[in-house]
Design a protein around this motif. Structure first.
Motif, PDB file in Angstrom:
ATOM      1  N   ALA A   1      45.455  56.098  60.112  1.00 30.26           N
ATOM      2  CA  ALA A   1      44.852  57.045  59.196  1.00 30.26           C
ATOM      3  C   ALA A   1      43.566  56.463  58.669  1.00 30.26           C
ATOM      4  CB  ALA A   1      45.814  57.321  58.046  1.00 30.26           C
ATOM      5  N   SER A   2      42.556  57.299  58.523  1.00 31.92           N
ATOM      6  CA  SER A   2      41.268  56.746  58.120  1.00 31.92           C
ATOM      7  C   SER A   2      40.513  57.715  57.239  1.00 31.92           C
ATOM      8  CB  SER A   2      40.439  56.429  59.368  1.00 31.92           C
ATOM      9  OG  SER A   2      40.063  57.623  60.015  1.00 31.92           O
ATOM     10  N   LEU A   3      39.462  57.162  56.621  1.00 32.27           N
ATOM     11  CA  LEU A   3      38.572  57.960  55.799  1.00 32.27           C
ATOM     12  C   LEU A   3      37.228  57.265  55.753  1.00 32.27           C
ATOM     13  CD1 LEU A   3      38.622  60.515  54.047  1.00 32.27           C
ATOM     14  CD2 LEU A   3      39.209  59.094  52.114  1.00 32.27           C
ATOM     15  N   ALA A   4      36.170  58.019  56.022  1.00 33.95           N
ATOM     16  CA  ALA A   4      34.821  57.440  55.935  1.00 33.95           C
ATOM     17  C   ALA A   4      34.235  57.814  54.585  1.00 33.95           C
ATOM     18  CB  ALA A   4      33.941  57.984  57.068  1.00 33.95           C
ATOM     19  N   ARG A   5      34.027  56.811  53.722  1.00 36.48           N
ATOM     20  CA  ARG A   5      33.504  57.094  52.395  1.00 36.48           C
ATOM     21  C   ARG A   5      33.134  55.781  51.720  1.00 36.48           C
ATOM     22  NH1 ARG A   5      38.515  56.358  52.604  1.00 36.48           N
ATOM     23  NH2 ARG A   5      39.776  55.383  50.985  1.00 36.48           N
ATOM     24  N   ARG A   6      32.515  55.871  50.585  1.00 33.96           N
ATOM     25  CA  ARG A   6      32.315  54.715  49.723  1.00 33.96           C
ATOM     26  C   ARG A   6      33.197  54.884  48.495  1.00 33.96           C
ATOM     27  NH1 ARG A   6      28.173  51.761  51.673  1.00 33.96           N
ATOM     28  NH2 ARG A   6      26.640  52.821  52.973  1.00 33.96           N
ATOM     29  N   LEU A   7      33.987  53.846  48.196  1.00 33.50           N
ATOM     30  CA  LEU A   7      34.878  53.882  47.061  1.00 33.50           C
ATOM     31  C   LEU A   7      34.226  53.114  45.924  1.00 33.50           C
ATOM     32  CD1 LEU A   7      37.671  54.781  46.108  1.00 33.50           C
ATOM     33  CD2 LEU A   7      38.592  52.628  46.955  1.00 33.50           C
TER      34      LEU A   7
ATOM     35  N   ASN B   1      43.672  39.272  45.003  1.00 31.77           N
ATOM     36  CA  ASN B   1      42.388  39.802  45.463  1.00 31.77           C
ATOM     37  C   ASN B   1      42.555  40.659  46.712  1.00 31.77           C
ATOM     38  OD1 ASN B   1      41.125  38.497  43.394  1.00 31.77           O
ATOM     39  ND2 ASN B   1      40.093  36.969  44.658  1.00 31.77           N
ATOM     40  N   LEU B   2      41.575  41.544  46.901  1.00 23.92           N
ATOM     41  CA  LEU B   2      41.568  42.385  48.093  1.00 23.92           C
ATOM     42  C   LEU B   2      41.208  41.571  49.335  1.00 23.92           C
ATOM     43  CD1 LEU B   2      39.682  45.552  46.779  1.00 23.92           C
ATOM     44  CD2 LEU B   2      42.129  45.338  47.228  1.00 23.92           C
ATOM     45  N   LEU B   3      41.743  42.001  50.456  1.00 20.94           N
ATOM     46  CA  LEU B   3      41.389  41.462  51.763  1.00 20.94           C
ATOM     47  C   LEU B   3      40.693  42.570  52.546  1.00 20.94           C
ATOM     48  CD1 LEU B   3      41.646  39.150  53.877  1.00 20.94           C
ATOM     49  CD2 LEU B   3      43.831  40.192  54.561  1.00 20.94           C
ATOM     50  N   LEU B   4      39.435  42.352  52.923  1.00 23.20           N
ATOM     51  CA  LEU B   4      38.698  43.348  53.706  1.00 23.20           C
ATOM     52  C   LEU B   4      39.146  43.271  55.159  1.00 23.20           C
ATOM     53  CD1 LEU B   4      35.083  42.961  52.276  1.00 23.20           C
ATOM     54  CD2 LEU B   4      36.897  44.529  51.551  1.00 23.20           C
ATOM     55  N   LYS B   5      39.340  44.422  55.766  1.00 20.70           N
ATOM     56  CA  LYS B   5      39.827  44.487  57.138  1.00 20.70           C
ATOM     57  C   LYS B   5      38.837  45.281  57.992  1.00 20.70           C
ATOM     58  CE  LYS B   5      43.808  43.494  57.841  1.00 20.70           C
ATOM     59  NZ  LYS B   5      44.476  42.246  58.272  1.00 20.70           N
ATOM     60  N   GLY B   6      38.750  44.886  59.266  1.00 18.73           N
ATOM     61  CA  GLY B   6      37.842  45.578  60.170  1.00 18.73           C
ATOM     62  C   GLY B   6      36.411  45.441  59.708  1.00 18.73           C
ATOM     63  N   ASN B   7      35.662  46.546  59.703  1.00 23.66           N
ATOM     64  CA  ASN B   7      34.247  46.520  59.326  1.00 23.66           C
ATOM     65  C   ASN B   7      34.002  46.975  57.888  1.00 23.66           C
ATOM     66  OD1 ASN B   7      34.733  49.235  59.582  1.00 23.66           O
ATOM     67  ND2 ASN B   7      33.187  49.620  61.138  1.00 23.66           N
ATOM     68  N   ALA B   8      35.037  46.895  57.036  1.00 23.22           N
ATOM     69  CA  ALA B   8      34.860  47.229  55.619  1.00 23.22           C
ATOM     70  C   ALA B   8      33.952  46.199  54.956  1.00 23.22           C
ATOM     71  CB  ALA B   8      36.205  47.266  54.903  1.00 23.22           C
TER      72      ALA B   8
ATOM     73  N   GLY C   1      36.157  54.993  59.468  1.00 16.52           N
ATOM     74  CA  GLY C   1      37.172  55.405  60.421  1.00 16.52           C
ATOM     75  C   GLY C   1      36.675  56.551  61.271  1.00 16.52           C
ATOM     76  N   ALA C   2      37.409  56.809  62.339  1.00 18.55           N
ATOM     77  CA  ALA C   2      37.111  57.936  63.226  1.00 18.55           C
ATOM     78  C   ALA C   2      38.412  58.662  63.515  1.00 18.55           C
ATOM     79  CB  ALA C   2      36.470  57.446  64.526  1.00 18.55           C
ATOM     80  N   ASP C   3      38.411  59.969  63.327  1.00 15.99           N
ATOM     81  CA  ASP C   3      39.606  60.788  63.473  1.00 15.99           C
ATOM     82  C   ASP C   3      40.710  60.207  62.586  1.00 15.99           C
ATOM     83  OD1 ASP C   3      40.887  63.085  64.610  1.00 15.99           O
ATOM     84  OD2 ASP C   3      42.063  61.717  65.842  1.00 15.99           O
ATOM     85  N   ARG C   4      41.836  59.774  63.161  1.00 17.86           N
ATOM     86  CA  ARG C   4      42.919  59.235  62.335  1.00 17.86           C
ATOM     87  C   ARG C   4      43.052  57.721  62.465  1.00 17.86           C
ATOM     88  NH1 ARG C   4      47.874  62.992  64.028  1.00 17.86           N
ATOM     89  NH2 ARG C   4      46.965  62.587  66.073  1.00 17.86           N
ATOM     90  N   THR C   5      42.020  57.057  62.934  1.00 18.50           N
ATOM     91  CA  THR C   5      42.071  55.608  63.097  1.00 18.50           C
ATOM     92  C   THR C   5      41.068  54.940  62.177  1.00 18.50           C
ATOM     93  OG1 THR C   5      42.741  55.826  65.412  1.00 18.50           O
ATOM     94  CG2 THR C   5      41.844  53.696  64.721  1.00 18.50           C
ATOM     95  N   ALA C   6      41.564  54.042  61.321  1.00 18.76           N
ATOM     96  CA  ALA C   6      40.696  53.314  60.408  1.00 18.76           C
ATOM     97  C   ALA C   6      40.032  52.158  61.150  1.00 18.76           C
ATOM     98  CB  ALA C   6      41.500  52.772  59.238  1.00 18.76           C
ATOM     99  N   SER C   7      38.744  51.976  60.902  1.00 16.34           N
ATOM    100  CA  SER C   7      38.049  50.804  61.443  1.00 16.34           C
ATOM    101  C   SER C   7      37.629  49.844  60.325  1.00 16.34           C
ATOM    102  CB  SER C   7      36.819  51.226  62.249  1.00 16.34           C
ATOM    103  OG  SER C   7      35.917  51.954  61.451  1.00 16.34           O
TER     104      SER C   7
END
Length: 595
Positions: free
Chosen positions: A29-35, A453-460, A471-477
């Motif tokens: 599951a993914s979402l492209a945004r800035r939090l 603390n947070l751990l950044l994963k992928g290209n976050a 992310g793209a479609d339902r896959t988080a990057s």
């Protein structure tokens, strides 16, 4: 023989908030945004201090018990540890001569027993790693009854269980049964029962390995019959656990699962017993109660308390209105009218957890401060009006009577009113148990100090006070998670809560979907609530939950039409009576739905 300490061996289980990606069993599951900012608010009960652990010594088989049933005279339906309410017999089940007689036909139980939730709730520590133990004599093989349970630990709030189950998937063989077979595999080599009327000792251990993994080991008559590792490790909380005998798991009727057997003794340990400890329990055998004068009182209890066997079940030597037989069952002192010295007679401390009046306080007669708030039960008069330190007006069964997040005892000590939720005034910031701003110097830090603390994963990435998720479609990057490898959640238990985020969408559903602005999940197993985007309705927010069990679409909701706009999303979760939950959604301060 000394009864185990009901307050022995506290255990905790932890929670972890997961941000974005809603890592379920797959990276799906993914979402492209800035939090921009994420916050977690909760309403909590005052914490209860942990009793000291017992001294280390040779294992006797009675340490670390949180449930113990012998079915012997004077304690037929009683949990010796005092953590579970008495059993309720169902159908044609009966107790005689130290045995619980369970009956069934096919996969339907006709006689079974369950800890009676109408009499109270589980009062012990949270249960994670554990050991289930039972001594049983089969009266029929699986052509008579099958898929029943020697002992099952289930939740009251919903059907979620582990148990020692007979002949459900393999003829005449024992297995670990679990909700939806989520923690079940067949034991290899296992053991097949071929005869009835033989006393059998069974044990299953559940060892939490981290990462939601679990090692399950089975034993029969002290010998291993199999071991395997599986996912979906789970836990049972204080107030939300019950035990079944005969029936496989929760049901209002006679199913699911029947067992035709005599249960001689059952135990629930709050930790994993080693193979040698399981052997010790088997070698020591059953606890057999002797009542040589047949007065309903165990000989060992009479001699321990009175020095002889001259008393009988109807006697009341301390004059508290509680006969000896009930003092035995309630584990109170038959020589003292106020066992715990809290100023209340044992007679009025009914241990229901609900204050009715001064003659039925619902408190524990063995604990001077039932709710562990720093005040003796005798001064908590439950009038709703604070008079003095000796007449506080507070509820002796609730550590925070006015719900202002400060224990009654601390309010009395500080000079504030423990019956007035506005004294002292509560600041919104006091409710924070998780708060992430992503600002310079604190990019990955929980400002509330409860989560690692947070751990950044992928290209976050984090830059300019924003967490960039991709992310793209339902896959988080690109996503982030509180790093359980460096620590664990240290805050209070989370029940009522509110999730809050400020987000700027960089892509609508066509770019990424099914992702999370913020998710609260368990470390021990996948069990979550979260603010989820575009999973069931196009470009709309919803409250996501494990298996959609707490999820409905918000009506009227709101559909996101554009990107690049700062949007606040909040979802609140309010617990109601009877296991019900009220979920409310907000967008930019306006309610968008409730169910």
């Amino acid at each position: 023989m000394k009864t185990p300490d009901p307050n022995h061996t506290p255990q905790r289980f932890t929670l972890s908030a997961r941000l974005s990606a809603r890592e379920r069993c797959f990276r799906g599951a993914s979402l492209a945004r800035r939090l921009a900012i994420a916050s977690l608010f909760v309403t909590l009960a005052a914490s209860i201090p942990s009793p000291a652990s017992a001294a280390v010594g040779p294992f006797t088989g009675l340490e670390d018990l949180v449930g113990h049933w012998t079915f012997e005279s004077g304690e037929e339906l009683m949990d010796r540890t005092g953590n579970f309410p008495d059993l309720r017999l169902k159908g044609d089940a009966m107790v005689a001569e130290g045995k619980l007689d369970l009956n069934g036909s096919g996969t339907t139980a006709s006689g079974w027993a369950v800890t009676d939730s109408d009499l109270g709730s589980y009062r012990g520590p949270a249960i994670t790693s554990k050991t289930l133990v039972a001594w049983i004599t089969l009266q029929g093989l699986d052509d008579i009854a099958k898929a029943g349970s020697a002992i099952t630990l289930d939740r009251v709030s919903g059907d979620h269980f582990d148990g020692i189950i007979y002949a459900e998937r393999q003829a005449n063989r024992w297995m670990n049964g679990s909700s939806g077979f989520g923690r079940t595999a067949d034991f290899s080599p296992g053991a097949e029962e071929s005869a009835t009327d033989q006393l059998i000792h069974l044990a299953i251990t559940y060892e939490h390995l981290g990462g939601g993994q679990l090692r399950i080991s089975g034993y029969r008559n002290g010998d291993p019959i199999g071991q395997y590792e599986t996912g979906n490790a789970s836990s049972w909380n204080t107030g939300d656990a019950e035990v079944f005998f005969g029936l496989r798991h929760g049901s209002l009727g006679g199913g699911p699962g029947g067992l035709d057997a005599l249960l001689h003794e059952a135990r629930l340990y709050s930790r994993v017993l080693s193979a040698s400890e399981v052997r010790t329990v088997f070698d020591k055998g059953l606890i057999v109660v002797v009542d040589s004068d047949s007065d309903g009182l165990r000989d060992d209890w009479e001699t321990e308390n009175f020095g002889d066997l001259a008393q009988n079940g109807a006697g009341d030597p301390d004059g508290d209105g509680v006969p000896n037989i009930d003092e035995l069952r309630r584990r109170t002192d038959p020589k003292k009218s106020d066992t715990d010295g809290d100023g209340l007679s044992d007679r009025v401390e009914t241990e229901t957890g609900v204050y009715v009046d001064a003659t039925n306080t619902g408190t524990n007669p063995r604990i001077a401060d039932t709710d562990r708030d720093g005040l003796n039960d005798g001064v908590e008069t439950n009038t709703g009006t604070f008079v003095s330190a000796t007449n506080t007006g507070t509820d002796p069964n609730r550590p925070d009577s006015d719900g202002d997040r400060r224990s009654d005892g601390s309010e009395v000590a500080d000079g504030t009113d423990p019956t007035d939720p506005k004294d002292p005034p509560t600041r919104l910031s006091d409710l924070l148990v998780g708060h992430w701003t992503f600002e310079a110097g604190q990019e990955l830090v929980d400002q509330a100090g409860k989560f690692p603390n947070l751990l950044l994963k992928g290209n976050a990435t984090v830059a300019n006070g924003k967490l960039d998720l991709n992310g793209a479609d339902r896959t988080a990057s690109g996503w982030a998670v509180t790093d359980s490898g460096t620590g664990s959640y240290s805050g209070p238990p989370i029940t009522d809560k509110t999730l809050v985020t400020w987000v700027t969408l960089e892509g609508l559903e066509g770019a990424a979907r099914h992702g999370s602005a913020m998710t609260l999940d368990r470390v021990s197993g996948d069990h979550f609530d979260g603010i989820i985007f575009a999973e069931r309705q196009r470009n709309r927010w919803m409250s996501g939950s494990s298996g959609h069990r707490r999820t409905q679409d918000f009506d009227a909701g709101v559909e996101e039409m554009t990107t690049g706009q700062l949007t606040q999303i909040a979802v609140s979760y309010q617990h109601l009576e009877g296991g019900r939950l009220r979920v409310t959604g907000y967008r930019n301060g306006q309610q968008v739905g409730q169910y």
